[in-house]
Scaffold this motif. Sequence first.
Motif, PDB file in Angstrom:
ATOM      1  N   THR A 123     -11.344   5.017 -74.366  1.00  0.00           N
ATOM      2  CA  THR A 123     -11.831   3.817 -75.023  1.00  0.00           C
ATOM      3  C   THR A 123     -11.978   2.760 -73.947  1.00  0.00           C
ATOM      4  N   GLU A 124     -12.969   1.955 -74.069  1.00  0.00           N
ATOM      5  CA  GLU A 124     -13.249   0.950 -73.051  1.00  0.00           C
ATOM      6  C   GLU A 124     -12.481  -0.337 -73.352  1.00  0.00           C
ATOM      7  N   PRO A 125     -11.384  -0.593 -72.630  1.00  0.00           N
ATOM      8  CA  PRO A 125     -10.667  -1.845 -72.842  1.00  0.00           C
ATOM      9  C   PRO A 125     -11.436  -2.998 -72.174  1.00  0.00           C
ATOM     10  N   THR A 126     -11.125  -4.197 -72.573  1.00  0.00           N
ATOM     11  CA  THR A 126     -11.738  -5.338 -71.901  1.00  0.00           C
ATOM     12  C   THR A 126     -11.175  -5.392 -70.495  1.00  0.00           C
ATOM     13  N   PRO A 127     -11.919  -5.973 -69.544  1.00  0.00           N
ATOM     14  CA  PRO A 127     -11.430  -6.020 -68.156  1.00  0.00           C
ATOM     15  C   PRO A 127     -10.052  -6.662 -68.036  1.00  0.00           C
ATOM     16  N   ALA A 128      -9.796  -7.743 -68.773  1.00  0.00           N
ATOM     17  CA  ALA A 128      -8.492  -8.403 -68.678  1.00  0.00           C
ATOM     18  C   ALA A 128      -7.379  -7.481 -69.153  1.00  0.00           C
ATOM     19  N   LEU A 129      -7.603  -6.770 -70.264  1.00  0.00           N
ATOM     20  CA  LEU A 129      -6.586  -5.843 -70.754  1.00  0.00           C
ATOM     21  C   LEU A 129      -6.377  -4.683 -69.798  1.00  0.00           C
ATOM     22  N   ALA A 130      -7.459  -4.218 -69.179  1.00  0.00           N
ATOM     23  CA  ALA A 130      -7.342  -3.124 -68.218  1.00  0.00           C
ATOM     24  C   ALA A 130      -6.471  -3.540 -67.040  1.00  0.00           C
ATOM     25  N   VAL A 131      -6.662  -4.738 -66.531  1.00  0.00           N
ATOM     26  CA  VAL A 131      -5.861  -5.215 -65.405  1.00  0.00           C
ATOM     27  C   VAL A 131      -4.399  -5.363 -65.834  1.00  0.00           C
ATOM     28  N   LEU A 132      -4.180  -5.867 -67.034  1.00  0.00           N
ATOM     29  CA  LEU A 132      -2.804  -6.019 -67.511  1.00  0.00           C
ATOM     30  C   LEU A 132      -2.089  -4.681 -67.625  1.00  0.00           C
ATOM     31  N   GLU A 133      -2.831  -3.614 -67.945  1.00  0.00           N
ATOM     32  CA  GLU A 133      -2.218  -2.285 -67.978  1.00  0.00           C
ATOM     33  C   GLU A 133      -1.700  -1.900 -66.600  1.00  0.00           C
ATOM     34  N   TYR A 134      -2.453  -2.239 -65.552  1.00  0.00           N
ATOM     35  CA  TYR A 134      -2.014  -1.916 -64.198  1.00  0.00           C
ATOM     36  C   TYR A 134      -0.882  -2.818 -63.765  1.00  0.00           C
TER      37      TYR A 134
END
Length: 196
Positions: A123-134
């Motif tokens: 699923t394509e997360p928003t860029p901000a959420l993707a960075v927060l995962e890292y």
Amino acid sequence: MTASASLLSAPIATASLRDELLANRTSTLTRLYQRTFPMVRRHVVERGGTTQDAKDVFQDALVVFYEKTVNGHLVLTCSPSTYLVGVCRHLWQQELSRRRRLPLSELDEAHAQLPDTAVAPVTEPTPALAVLEYVAKLSEKCQRILLSFYYFQQPLEQIAAENDYGSVRSATVQKFKCLERLRKAVRQAVAFTSAH
């Protein structure tokens, strides 16, 4: 020659550079980038790197340069461009040494194929959420430092005190290392995603 053009090409008082950065950070850093990056790219590419490697090295050097200048810890004896090129050369040499110690191994064809059962729907997360995962995958200390500095915009002096660092410089170095870990994780994920 305008004041801002001379700002980038001749040795200047660090206080003057600090004032220029505080007054118009974007414009000053853009001019510095336009003047300096081609020299950094040439140096990195001539020594086995890519343009992306040069961008990464330059960005890291620019962050250190900006923080040291704004915090009043930078003493220039040359132009800002010359200083940045020197920092970039040093950072690239460190990166080359690291690559020699930890070479990337190529996957052979058998290892490159993943079984279909291992592939989960993406699923394509928003860029901000993707960075927060890292960010969430970093150590607790790195999470605290990066969120304090970038999200809550706390000064490095406060971060140094809250994390028991002996100096602002120690906090700056640790923040830089944490940011590097985050960048590396994101780059690896992007490389993995684009390879599939």
